[in-house]
Design a protein around this motif. Structure first.
Motif, PDB file in Angstrom:
ATOM      1  N   LEU A  72       0.826  -1.212   0.000  1.00 23.19           N
ATOM      2  CA  LEU A  72       0.000   0.000   0.000  1.00 23.19           C
ATOM      3  C   LEU A  72       0.859   1.261   0.000  1.00 23.19           C
ATOM      4  CD1 LEU A  72      -2.881  -1.078   2.375  1.00 23.19           C
ATOM      5  CD2 LEU A  72      -2.980  -0.781  -0.104  1.00 23.19           C
ATOM      6  N   ASP A  73       1.972   1.247   0.721  1.00 31.68           N
ATOM      7  CA  ASP A  73       2.889   2.388   0.695  1.00 31.68           C
ATOM      8  C   ASP A  73       3.444   2.593  -0.714  1.00 31.68           C
ATOM      9  OD1 ASP A  73       2.540   2.935   3.366  1.00 31.68           O
ATOM     10  OD2 ASP A  73       4.396   1.945   4.003  1.00 31.68           O
ATOM     11  N   ASP A  74       3.791   1.501  -1.371  1.00 33.73           N
ATOM     12  CA  ASP A  74       4.321   1.568  -2.723  1.00 33.73           C
ATOM     13  C   ASP A  74       3.260   2.089  -3.690  1.00 33.73           C
ATOM     14  OD1 ASP A  74       6.525   1.095  -4.512  1.00 33.73           O
ATOM     15  OD2 ASP A  74       5.317  -0.536  -5.335  1.00 33.73           O
ATOM     16  N   LEU A  75       2.031   1.616  -3.541  1.00 32.75           N
ATOM     17  CA  LEU A  75       0.932   2.062  -4.395  1.00 32.75           C
ATOM     18  C   LEU A  75       0.672   3.556  -4.210  1.00 32.75           C
ATOM     19  CD1 LEU A  75      -1.393   1.462  -6.351  1.00 32.75           C
ATOM     20  CD2 LEU A  75      -2.795   0.965  -4.351  1.00 32.75           C
ATOM     21  N   ALA A  76       0.647   4.022  -2.976  1.00 31.06           N
ATOM     22  CA  ALA A  76       0.427   5.449  -2.705  1.00 31.06           C
ATOM     23  C   ALA A  76       1.572   6.286  -3.283  1.00 31.06           C
ATOM     24  CB  ALA A  76       0.296   5.692  -1.210  1.00 31.06           C
ATOM     25  N   GLY A  77       2.796   5.801  -3.142  1.00 27.38           N
ATOM     26  CA  GLY A  77       3.940   6.510  -3.712  1.00 27.38           C
ATOM     27  C   GLY A  77       3.858   6.596  -5.227  1.00 27.38           C
ATOM     28  N   HIS A  78       3.467   5.512  -5.871  1.00 32.82           N
ATOM     29  CA  HIS A  78       3.325   5.489  -7.331  1.00 32.82           C
ATOM     30  C   HIS A  78       2.219   6.444  -7.765  1.00 32.82           C
ATOM     31  CE1 HIS A  78       3.096   3.967 -11.424  1.00 32.82           C
ATOM     32  NE2 HIS A  78       1.793   3.868 -11.254  1.00 32.82           N
ATOM     33  N   TYR A  79       1.090   6.370  -7.103  1.00 34.98           N
ATOM     34  CA  TYR A  79      -0.073   7.173  -7.470  1.00 34.98           C
ATOM     35  C   TYR A  79       0.196   8.666  -7.291  1.00 34.98           C
ATOM     36  CZ  TYR A  79      -5.012   8.319  -7.982  1.00 34.98           C
ATOM     37  OH  TYR A  79      -6.206   8.826  -8.418  1.00 34.98           O
ATOM     38  N   ASN A  80       0.881   9.049  -6.216  1.00 43.80           N
ATOM     39  CA  ASN A  80       1.089  10.456  -5.908  1.00 43.80           C
ATOM     40  C   ASN A  80       2.372  11.049  -6.487  1.00 43.80           C
ATOM     41  OD1 ASN A  80      -1.274  10.814  -4.391  1.00 43.80           O
ATOM     42  ND2 ASN A  80      -0.307   9.849  -2.640  1.00 43.80           N
ATOM     43  N   ASN A  81       3.386  10.226  -6.758  1.00 43.20           N
ATOM     44  CA  ASN A  81       4.678  10.758  -7.195  1.00 43.20           C
ATOM     45  C   ASN A  81       5.079  10.392  -8.614  1.00 43.20           C
ATOM     46  OD1 ASN A  81       5.541  12.009  -4.638  1.00 43.20           O
ATOM     47  ND2 ASN A  81       5.434   9.910  -3.889  1.00 43.20           N
ATOM     48  N   TRP A  82       4.456   9.395  -9.209  1.00 38.43           N
ATOM     49  CA  TRP A  82       4.881   8.937 -10.525  1.00 38.43           C
ATOM     50  C   TRP A  82       3.794   8.980 -11.583  1.00 38.43           C
ATOM     51  CZ3 TRP A  82       9.755   7.387 -12.041  1.00 38.43           C
ATOM     52  CH2 TRP A  82      10.720   7.380 -11.034  1.00 38.43           C
ATOM     53  N   ARG A  83       2.562   8.710 -11.236  1.00 41.72           N
ATOM     54  CA  ARG A  83       1.484   8.586 -12.210  1.00 41.72           C
ATOM     55  C   ARG A  83       0.895   9.952 -12.540  1.00 41.72           C
ATOM     56  NH1 ARG A  83      -4.015   8.247 -11.793  1.00 41.72           N
ATOM     57  NH2 ARG A  83      -5.052   7.065 -13.416  1.00 41.72           N
ATOM     58  N   GLY A  84       0.924  10.323 -13.819  1.00 38.69           N
ATOM     59  CA  GLY A  84       0.304  11.572 -14.251  1.00 38.69           C
ATOM     60  C   GLY A  84      -1.218  11.451 -14.237  1.00 38.69           C
ATOM     61  N   HIS A  85      -1.900  12.497 -13.858  1.00 41.89           N
ATOM     62  CA  HIS A  85      -3.361  12.489 -13.764  1.00 41.89           C
ATOM     63  C   HIS A  85      -3.942  13.418 -14.835  1.00 41.89           C
ATOM     64  CE1 HIS A  85      -3.659  10.443  -9.771  1.00 41.89           C
ATOM     65  NE2 HIS A  85      -2.398  10.814  -9.759  1.00 41.89           N
ATOM     66  N   SER A  86      -4.820  12.893 -15.659  1.00 44.12           N
ATOM     67  CA  SER A  86      -5.369  13.679 -16.763  1.00 44.12           C
ATOM     68  C   SER A  86      -6.216  14.854 -16.274  1.00 44.12           C
ATOM     69  CB  SER A  86      -6.201  12.789 -17.689  1.00 44.12           C
ATOM     70  OG  SER A  86      -7.283  12.216 -16.980  1.00 44.12           O
ATOM     71  N   THR A  87      -6.847  14.737 -15.141  1.00 41.81           N
ATOM     72  CA  THR A  87      -7.704  15.822 -14.656  1.00 41.81           C
ATOM     73  C   THR A  87      -6.912  17.036 -14.182  1.00 41.81           C
ATOM     74  OG1 THR A  87      -7.813  14.818 -12.460  1.00 41.81           O
ATOM     75  CG2 THR A  87      -9.596  14.300 -13.984  1.00 41.81           C
ATOM     76  N   ILE A  88      -5.622  16.880 -13.943  1.00 40.18           N
ATOM     77  CA  ILE A  88      -4.790  18.022 -13.552  1.00 40.18           C
ATOM     78  C   ILE A  88      -3.704  18.265 -14.603  1.00 40.18           C
ATOM     79  CG2 ILE A  88      -5.266  17.992 -11.081  1.00 40.18           C
ATOM     80  CD1 ILE A  88      -2.772  16.356 -10.617  1.00 40.18           C
ATOM     81  N   GLY A  89      -4.065  18.020 -15.849  1.00 39.93           N
ATOM     82  CA  GLY A  89      -3.183  18.344 -16.966  1.00 39.93           C
ATOM     83  C   GLY A  89      -2.000  17.421 -17.143  1.00 39.93           C
ATOM     84  N   GLY A  90      -2.072  16.221 -16.631  1.00 36.00           N
ATOM     85  CA  GLY A  90      -0.974  15.263 -16.776  1.00 36.00           C
ATOM     86  C   GLY A  90       0.085  15.370 -15.695  1.00 36.00           C
ATOM     87  N   ALA A  91      -0.092  16.297 -14.775  1.00 40.03           N
ATOM     88  CA  ALA A  91       0.874  16.459 -13.680  1.00 40.03           C
ATOM     89  C   ALA A  91       0.658  15.377 -12.626  1.00 40.03           C
ATOM     90  CB  ALA A  91       0.717  17.840 -13.037  1.00 40.03           C
ATOM     91  N   VAL A  92       1.663  15.193 -11.792  1.00 37.69           N
ATOM     92  CA  VAL A  92       1.508  14.281 -10.658  1.00 37.69           C
ATOM     93  C   VAL A  92       1.107  15.112  -9.435  1.00 37.69           C
ATOM     94  CG1 VAL A  92       3.039  12.458 -11.466  1.00 37.69           C
ATOM     95  CG2 VAL A  92       3.987  14.357 -10.205  1.00 37.69           C
ATOM     96  N   PRO A  93       0.251  14.586  -8.565  1.00 33.52           N
ATOM     97  CA  PRO A  93      -0.222  15.358  -7.413  1.00 33.52           C
ATOM     98  C   PRO A  93       0.882  15.909  -6.521  1.00 33.52           C
ATOM     99  CG  PRO A  93      -1.563  13.404  -7.674  1.00 33.52           C
ATOM    100  CD  PRO A  93      -0.420  13.289  -8.648  1.00 33.52           C
TER     101      PRO A  93
END
Length: 80
Positions: free
Chosen positions: A19-40
């Motif tokens: 879960l720590d790894d998943l949260a790190g990937h989601y927040n630091n590596w995965r671009g989000h289309s709703t915020i213009g492709g940036a990572v949170p």
């Protein structure tokens, strides 16, 4: 006679790490289309972020690679 192995301590550590790894990937590596492709994390730290042009032939900077050993997911991102 049935042998019982205590799985919970091992499973708890594994799930916590996963879960720590998943949260790190989601927040630091995965671009989000709703915020213009940036990572949170970039927006949270209020860093400048600019999406590369779709017609770009080359990218400025280097590309970072990260392998998650538990899930075997490889992530890529532009280095800052």
């Amino acid at each position: 006679m049935r042998l019982q192995i205590p799985i919970r301590p091992f499973l708890g550590d594994f799930l916590s790490r996963l879960l720590d790894d998943l949260a790190g990937h989601y927040n630091n590596w995965r671009g989000h289309s709703t915020i213009g492709g940036a990572v949170p994390a970039v927006l949270h730290r209020e860093e400048a972020w600019q999406r590369p042009d779709r017609s770009a032939k080359a990218l400025s900077g280097t590309i970072e690679r990260r392998l998650s050993p538990d899930t075997r997911v490889i992530a890529f991102r532009l280095a800052a």
